[in-house]
Write a protein that holds these residues in place. Structure first.
Motif, PDB file in Angstrom:
ATOM      1  N   PRO A  21       0.823  -1.216   0.000  1.00  0.00           N
ATOM      2  CA  PRO A  21       0.000   0.000   0.000  1.00  0.00           C
ATOM      3  C   PRO A  21       0.854   1.260   0.000  1.00  0.00           C
ATOM      4  CG  PRO A  21       0.022  -0.998   2.178  1.00  0.00           C
ATOM      5  CD  PRO A  21       0.735  -1.955   1.267  1.00  0.00           C
ATOM      6  N   ILE A  22       0.184   2.386  -0.100  1.00  0.00           N
ATOM      7  CA  ILE A  22       0.857   3.679  -0.238  1.00  0.00           C
ATOM      8  C   ILE A  22       1.543   4.064   1.064  1.00  0.00           C
ATOM      9  CG2 ILE A  22       0.540   6.128  -0.739  1.00  0.00           C
ATOM     10  CD1 ILE A  22      -1.995   5.332  -2.300  1.00  0.00           C
ATOM     11  N   THR A  23       2.845   4.294   0.998  1.00  0.00           N
ATOM     12  CA  THR A  23       3.575   4.847   2.129  1.00  0.00           C
ATOM     13  C   THR A  23       3.506   6.375   2.068  1.00  0.00           C
ATOM     14  OG1 THR A  23       5.580   4.770   0.810  1.00  0.00           O
ATOM     15  CG2 THR A  23       5.182   2.907   2.287  1.00  0.00           C
ATOM     16  N   LEU A  24       4.312   7.035   2.891  1.00  0.00           N
ATOM     17  CA  LEU A  24       4.287   8.499   2.907  1.00  0.00           C
ATOM     18  C   LEU A  24       4.591   9.087   1.538  1.00  0.00           C
ATOM     19  CD1 LEU A  24       6.065   9.265   6.299  1.00  0.00           C
ATOM     20  CD2 LEU A  24       3.622   9.374   5.795  1.00  0.00           C
ATOM     21  N   HIS A  29      -0.116   5.528  10.581  1.00  0.00           N
ATOM     22  CA  HIS A  29      -1.533   5.185  10.679  1.00  0.00           C
ATOM     23  C   HIS A  29      -2.319   6.143  11.572  1.00  0.00           C
ATOM     24  CE1 HIS A  29      -0.786   1.565   8.487  1.00  0.00           C
ATOM     25  NE2 HIS A  29      -0.225   0.904   9.465  1.00  0.00           N
ATOM     26  N   ASP A  30      -1.769   7.314  11.876  1.00  0.00           N
ATOM     27  CA  ASP A  30      -2.586   8.261  12.639  1.00  0.00           C
ATOM     28  C   ASP A  30      -3.182   9.315  11.731  1.00  0.00           C
ATOM     29  OD1 ASP A  30      -0.359   9.861  12.150  1.00  0.00           O
ATOM     30  OD2 ASP A  30      -0.464  10.853  14.091  1.00  0.00           O
ATOM     31  N   LEU A  31      -3.058   9.114  10.412  1.00  0.00           N
ATOM     32  CA  LEU A  31      -3.673  10.021   9.445  1.00  0.00           C
ATOM     33  C   LEU A  31      -3.274   9.675   8.027  1.00  0.00           C
ATOM     34  CD1 LEU A  31      -4.052  13.859   9.635  1.00  0.00           C
ATOM     35  CD2 LEU A  31      -2.703  12.911   7.787  1.00  0.00           C
ATOM     36  N   ASN A  32      -1.974   9.426   7.802  1.00  0.00           N
ATOM     37  CA  ASN A  32      -1.451   9.430   6.435  1.00  0.00           C
ATOM     38  C   ASN A  32      -1.977   8.294   5.579  1.00  0.00           C
ATOM     39  OD1 ASN A  32       0.592  10.511   8.511  1.00  0.00           O
ATOM     40  ND2 ASN A  32       1.105  11.616   6.643  1.00  0.00           N
ATOM     41  N   THR A  33      -1.935   7.052   6.074  1.00  0.00           N
ATOM     42  CA  THR A  33      -2.461   5.964   5.247  1.00  0.00           C
ATOM     43  C   THR A  33      -3.959   6.110   5.055  1.00  0.00           C
ATOM     44  OG1 THR A  33      -2.621   4.564   7.226  1.00  0.00           O
ATOM     45  CG2 THR A  33      -0.672   4.293   5.848  1.00  0.00           C
ATOM     46  N   GLU A  34      -4.657   6.545   6.089  1.00  0.00           N
ATOM     47  CA  GLU A  34      -6.110   6.651   5.996  1.00  0.00           C
ATOM     48  C   GLU A  34      -6.530   7.696   4.963  1.00  0.00           C
ATOM     49  OE1 GLU A  34      -5.100   5.146  10.110  1.00  0.00           O
ATOM     50  OE2 GLU A  34      -4.358   6.693   8.768  1.00  0.00           O
ATOM     51  N   LEU A  35      -5.928   8.874   5.025  1.00  0.00           N
ATOM     52  CA  LEU A  35      -6.281   9.917   4.064  1.00  0.00           C
ATOM     53  C   LEU A  35      -5.912   9.514   2.645  1.00  0.00           C
ATOM     54  CD1 LEU A  35      -6.616  11.545   6.722  1.00  0.00           C
ATOM     55  CD2 LEU A  35      -5.620  13.510   5.519  1.00  0.00           C
ATOM     56  N   SER A  36      -4.838   8.730   2.515  1.00  0.00           N
ATOM     57  CA  SER A  36      -4.401   8.319   1.185  1.00  0.00           C
ATOM     58  C   SER A  36      -5.449   7.474   0.465  1.00  0.00           C
ATOM     59  CB  SER A  36      -3.081   7.548   1.272  1.00  0.00           C
ATOM     60  OG  SER A  36      -2.022   8.401   1.662  1.00  0.00           O
ATOM     61  N   GLU A  65      -8.317  -0.563  -7.078  1.00  0.00           N
ATOM     62  CA  GLU A  65      -6.992  -0.015  -6.794  1.00  0.00           C
ATOM     63  C   GLU A  65      -6.787   0.185  -5.297  1.00  0.00           C
ATOM     64  OE1 GLU A  65      -7.920   0.099 -10.721  1.00  0.00           O
ATOM     65  OE2 GLU A  65      -9.014   1.410  -9.342  1.00  0.00           O
ATOM     66  N   GLY A  66      -7.869   0.345  -4.546  1.00  0.00           N
ATOM     67  CA  GLY A  66      -7.745   0.576  -3.113  1.00  0.00           C
ATOM     68  C   GLY A  66      -7.667  -0.671  -2.267  1.00  0.00           C
ATOM     69  N   ILE A  67      -8.020  -1.822  -2.832  1.00  0.00           N
ATOM     70  CA  ILE A  67      -8.099  -3.048  -2.025  1.00  0.00           C
ATOM     71  C   ILE A  67      -6.729  -3.486  -1.524  1.00  0.00           C
ATOM     72  CG2 ILE A  67      -7.835  -4.678  -3.939  1.00  0.00           C
ATOM     73  CD1 ILE A  67     -10.284  -5.031  -0.989  1.00  0.00           C
ATOM     74  N   PRO A 120       9.172  18.769   2.841  1.00  0.00           N
ATOM     75  CA  PRO A 120       9.186  17.315   2.652  1.00  0.00           C
ATOM     76  C   PRO A 120       7.853  16.868   2.072  1.00  0.00           C
ATOM     77  CG  PRO A 120       8.850  17.835   4.952  1.00  0.00           C
ATOM     78  CD  PRO A 120       9.138  19.129   4.260  1.00  0.00           C
ATOM     79  N   PHE A 121       7.911  16.093   1.007  1.00  0.00           N
ATOM     80  CA  PHE A 121       6.671  15.746   0.309  1.00  0.00           C
ATOM     81  C   PHE A 121       6.085  14.449   0.852  1.00  0.00           C
ATOM     82  CE2 PHE A 121       7.735  12.463  -2.975  1.00  0.00           C
ATOM     83  CZ  PHE A 121       6.478  11.931  -3.179  1.00  0.00           C
ATOM     84  N   THR A 122       4.778  14.465   1.079  1.00  0.00           N
ATOM     85  CA  THR A 122       4.018  13.269   1.439  1.00  0.00           C
ATOM     86  C   THR A 122       2.708  13.305   0.648  1.00  0.00           C
ATOM     87  OG1 THR A 122       3.040  14.406   3.353  1.00  0.00           O
ATOM     88  CG2 THR A 122       5.006  13.062   3.759  1.00  0.00           C
ATOM     89  N   LEU A 123       2.114  12.146   0.424  1.00  0.00           N
ATOM     90  CA  LEU A 123       1.015  12.036  -0.540  1.00  0.00           C
ATOM     91  C   LEU A 123      -0.384  12.180   0.047  1.00  0.00           C
ATOM     92  CD1 LEU A 123       2.424   9.089  -2.669  1.00  0.00           C
ATOM     93  CD2 LEU A 123       1.940  11.388  -3.529  1.00  0.00           C
ATOM     94  N   GLU A 124      -0.532  12.031   1.361  1.00  0.00           N
ATOM     95  CA  GLU A 124      -1.888  11.972   1.912  1.00  0.00           C
ATOM     96  C   GLU A 124      -2.696  13.231   1.623  1.00  0.00           C
ATOM     97  OE1 GLU A 124       0.220  14.503   4.241  1.00  0.00           O
ATOM     98  OE2 GLU A 124       0.822  12.419   3.979  1.00  0.00           O
ATOM     99  N   GLY A 125      -2.018  14.398   1.578  1.00  0.00           N
ATOM    100  CA  GLY A 125      -2.744  15.629   1.278  1.00  0.00           C
ATOM    101  C   GLY A 125      -3.339  15.623  -0.120  1.00  0.00           C
ATOM    102  N   ASN A 126      -2.584  15.069  -1.084  1.00  0.00           N
ATOM    103  CA  ASN A 126      -3.098  14.978  -2.451  1.00  0.00           C
ATOM    104  C   ASN A 126      -4.382  14.169  -2.511  1.00  0.00           C
ATOM    105  OD1 ASN A 126       0.250  14.899  -3.194  1.00  0.00           O
ATOM    106  ND2 ASN A 126      -1.060  16.324  -4.287  1.00  0.00           N
ATOM    107  N   PHE A 127      -4.373  13.010  -1.875  1.00  0.00           N
ATOM    108  CA  PHE A 127      -5.515  12.116  -2.009  1.00  0.00           C
ATOM    109  C   PHE A 127      -6.702  12.596  -1.175  1.00  0.00           C
ATOM    110  CE2 PHE A 127      -1.848   9.093  -2.802  1.00  0.00           C
ATOM    111  CZ  PHE A 127      -1.894   9.310  -4.166  1.00  0.00           C
ATOM    112  N   ALA A 128      -6.418  13.249  -0.039  1.00  0.00           N
ATOM    113  CA  ALA A 128      -7.513  13.842   0.729  1.00  0.00           C
ATOM    114  C   ALA A 128      -8.163  14.978  -0.046  1.00  0.00           C
ATOM    115  CB  ALA A 128      -6.999  14.344   2.074  1.00  0.00           C
ATOM    116  N   ALA A 129      -7.377  15.707  -0.846  1.00  0.00           N
ATOM    117  CA  ALA A 129      -7.943  16.779  -1.666  1.00  0.00           C
ATOM    118  C   ALA A 129      -8.887  16.212  -2.720  1.00  0.00           C
ATOM    119  CB  ALA A 129      -6.832  17.586  -2.319  1.00  0.00           C
TER     120      ALA A 129
END
Length: 764
Positions: free
Chosen positions: A322-325, A345-352, A364-366, A646-655
């Motif tokens: 699955p998607i890491t940071l 797992h306190d936000l980043n994987t969930e928002l992703s 794709e999410g499974i 520092p770039f992380t992906l969870e913000g992109n997918f939450a948007a």
């Protein structure tokens, strides 16, 4: 008899039924060279990742390489000591042994490993490189291009196979160079503690790679920790007018000889002179874009959605980790990735993974749920070792095997993280209505979480209600002793209440009524949420939000858990209004990019389209020019005091999820069309967003009015739909699998699976 409506009368402009494929304006195009790795053009297929950049007079064409299972998995020795347990942690906190707590729980995260590791880089030099013209990423076929005078370099990663491709139509000689990360280089420490990727990869202490080369290939084999090995192989062929190269990365998880696997994979592909690999690649992406699309009258938000939806397809794939940071785009700067490139797992994987549900990307999410299921044994073992309790807790910071790797103890060793990830099992069930998944995966996973919560909340508070021995709210008070609260926080309370309630719902759905009653009893034994006099949610009892803060952990009950919703009446609406007003009052000075992305969904749930739109617009100021979310404000507009990158992906997918939330909601069991769009959005449409109940929904809006809603049902059952002419009215229709419902201002019609005619539908 039902009223039969001729098809030609009903079907006129069917914008909503047609997917909107990404256009050139949705992608990326730069007229100046990319000179840093984190602004590069991203490619990926879930397992392999690449970044295309460079090409100016000082930097050759560069392709940074990654594979998502490349990890240093050395265990954290401290977490196997006798003093490592929950009871001892409570005692040390009570005694104020802060230095001992930091040494045992927090400081191990400062060490280089465990960590995600990079795969290296390809550099290309031409005899006559030429001046940089432009570089572009096409979303429709996931292909990156870089143009130098009359020469164009094209790069892509096959959508389904672990192969990367480079093609240059030229008569020039190409000089490729495969560069391994400097694992065996000088051990450089720059004074940072690895938390934000300060130290070099050489701090891992690996031997230098074994490198090989020939007239048409370059390769290396790298040994990591504990016998782990991976190989990178680059092969090429030169014809009269074209240079064609293929690369791959193979790991010892695939077999005992990753070098042979990588070599054979590439050489076979190079010998394949047909164009079928390109055709199957393009076919996969065409199918991906056919599933769901949207169009809104805000070009900034529409483009960001297409870019983020593209990155989701490139980063998440069934069969891959699955998607890491940072997903499949680990840092290519000679250093370890920010925050180890791990699983938070306190936000980043969930928002992703928020966008995959209403975004109709369940396939794709499974992979996130498959990974959680496959690693649950490690979580159960950790629960027994640390908490010494039955059931299952999940570590907050985790490696590739979901093992605890430490950090701020109040969150890495939180008791409630398991509910955060369990929420996704629930969402997959509700959006797919897959009964086998419910019985075999979702209910067992939540059941184990509920068993643990029942055990860990056995202690009662002064009112006789269940409580936690240690309770926190990410990331209030950081890792100071005051990050533990004397009473249960609304964050922990929301997750526990949601788990008991949802486990009861699932138990009932699988025919376990006695278990359902048991979990409802546990729910009744939990306290109510702590609120201020104005109804707003507090962090904990008598503890309001003290200042601006990036993590809206105290508002979990509003979103994503939906325990407090505007549909519940004035009291709930008052709480939501007051809670969002407090966020506005405290301001965004301590927010990061993901805060604005999350706010968009919260505002959408509050039916506040104006705030949601503004939040998503502001989010784009927290992205680099290639659309990567980089935490800090990059615009210079003063949105936040944080300006780091520092770039992380969870913000992109939450948007992406936030925009979808503005267009379609179904979390209450009612399908709401355009529930939170701004009043000036007079025209917009979407194609096949997914609603709970396994409904695929398309809709179009013109001149400020919803003209058409098309609902396709996969599983059948009752379809509850808000009326177009009366928002207070909920209409319910009984559908069979394969039926299609069409809602217009003139009425609601139904077409059965094997029928070409439409009947006037009757609400029940």
């Amino acid at each position: 008899m039902p009223v039969i409506i001729p098809a030609f009368i009903l079907w006129n402009t069917l914008t909503a039924t047609q997917p909107m494929l990404p256009e050139a304006g949705h992608g990326l195009q730069f007229d100046t060279p990319v000179t840093v790795w984190d602004e590069a053009l991203p490619l990926g297929n879930g397992m392999l990742g690449a970044l295309l950049w460079g090409g100016d007079k000082d930097i050759p064409v560069r392709i940074s390489l990654d594979r998502t299972d490349l990890w240093d998995l050395r265990p954290v020795e401290e977490y196997h000591r006798p003093e490592y347990d929950y009871a001892t942690m409570q005692q040390w906190e009570k005694e104020g042994r802060i230095d001992d707590l930091l040494a045992l729980y927090d400081h191990p995260y400062r060490r280089p490993a465990p960590t995600k590791i990079p795969a290296g880089r390809i550099e290309l030099m031409l005899d006559k490189q030429g001046a940089f013209v432009n570089t572009a990423l096409s979303l429709a076929d996931a292909t990156a291009r870089l143009k130098l005078d009359a020469t164009e370099i094209a790069a892509w990663i096959h959508a389904e196979q672990p192969l990367g491709f480079i093609q240059i139509d030229t008569t020039q000689t190409i000089h490729p160079k495969l560069i391994a990360p400097a694992f065996g280089g000088e051990n450089v420490v720059d004074g940072q503690d690895n938390v934000v990727g300060g130290n070099s990869v050489a701090t891992l202490g690996y031997p230098a790679p074994e490198q090989k080369s020939g007239p048409q290939y370059q390769s290396y084999l790298q040994e990591g920790w504990g016998g782990f090995r991976f190989a990178v192989y680059l092969g090429w062929r030169q014809s009269e007018n074209q240079w064609r190269a293929i690369w791959t990365v193979a790991s010892s998880y695939e077999g005992d000889d990753p070098y042979a696997l990588a070599r054979d994979r590439v050489e076979r592909a190079l010998d394949n002179t047909s164009n079928n690999l390109r055709q199957t690649h393009e076919a996969w992406w065409h199918s991906y874009w056919q599933k769901t699309s949207l169009s809104v009258p805000n070009p900034t938000l529409e483009r960001q959605w297409f870019l983020d939806t593209y990155k989701f397809g490139a980063a998440s794939r069934k069969g891959a980790p699955p998607i890491t940071l940072q997903g499949p785009w680990t840092a290519d700067n000679g250093k370890l990735p920010p925050w180890k490139g791990d699983y938070h797992h306190d936000l980043n994987t969930e928002l992703s993974y928020w966008p995959c549900y209403s975004g109709n990307r369940l396939e794709e999410g499974i992979n996130f749920l498959n990974w959680l299921w496959e690693t649950r044994g490690n979580c159960v073992e950790w629960t027994k070792r640390f908490f010494k309790l039955p059931g299952m807790a999940v570590p907050m910071t985790a490696d590739l095997n979901n093992n605890q790797i430490g950090g701020w103890r109040q969150y890495t060793h939180s008791a409630t993280t398991g509910a955060w990830v369990a929420h996704h099992f629930y969402l997959h069930w509700k959006y797919s209505m897959d009964e086998d998944f419910l019985a075999q995966r979702a209910y067992p996973y939540l059941h184990d979480c509920a068993v643990f919560f029942e055990a860990v909340t056995e202690n009662r508070d002064a009112d006789g209600k269940r409580s936690l021995p240690l309770s926190s709210s990410p990331e209030i008070n950081d890792n100071r002793p005051t990050a533990w609260f004397p009473s249960i926080t609304n964050y922990d309370l929301a997750l526990i209440r949601w788990t008991f309630n949802t486990t009861a719902e699932m138990a009932e759905a699988v025919g376990k009524e006695e278990e359902a009653q048991h979990w409802r009893k546990c729910l009744d034994e939990m306290p109510a949420f702590s609120k201020g006099k104005d109804g707003r949610l507090l962090v904990a009892k008598n503890y309001p939000l003290p200042h601006s803060h990036r993590h809206f952990s105290h508002l979990m009950a509003i979103h994503p858990l939906g325990l407090i919703d505007v549909s519940q009446g004035e009291a709930a609406q008052r709480t939501i209004r007051a809670s969002l007003k407090e966020l506005e009052k405290k301001g965004p000075s301590k927010w990061t990019g993901y805060s604005f992305a999350w706010l968009a969904s919260m505002a959408a749930r509050a039916r506040d389209g104006k705030t949601a739109e503004k939040a998503l617009e502001t989010f784009t100021d927290f992205t680099l020019r290639n659309s990567f979310h980089c935490n800090g404000d990059q615009s210079g507009k003063g949105h936040s005091d944080f300006t780091y990158r520092p770039f992380t992906l969870e913000g992109n997918f939450a948007a992406a999820a936030g925009l979808q939330e503005m267009l379609l909601q179904s979390h209450t069991g009612v399908i709401d069309i355009f529930p939170a769009i701004p009043s000036h959005w007079k025209t917009c449409h979407f194609h096949r967003l997914r609603a709970q109940g396994a409904f695929l929904v398309s809709a179009q809006r013109h001149d400020g009015l919803t003209q058409e809603v098309l609902i396709e049902t996969q599983k059948g059952g009752p379809c509850r739909l808000r009326a177009l002419d009366n928002p207070e009215q909920i209409q319910t229709y009984t559908l069979q699998p394969g039926d299609t419902l069409r809602q217009t201002p003139k009425g609601v019609f139904i077409r059965h699976r094997q029928s070409d005619t439409w009947e006037l539908a009757q609400s029940i």
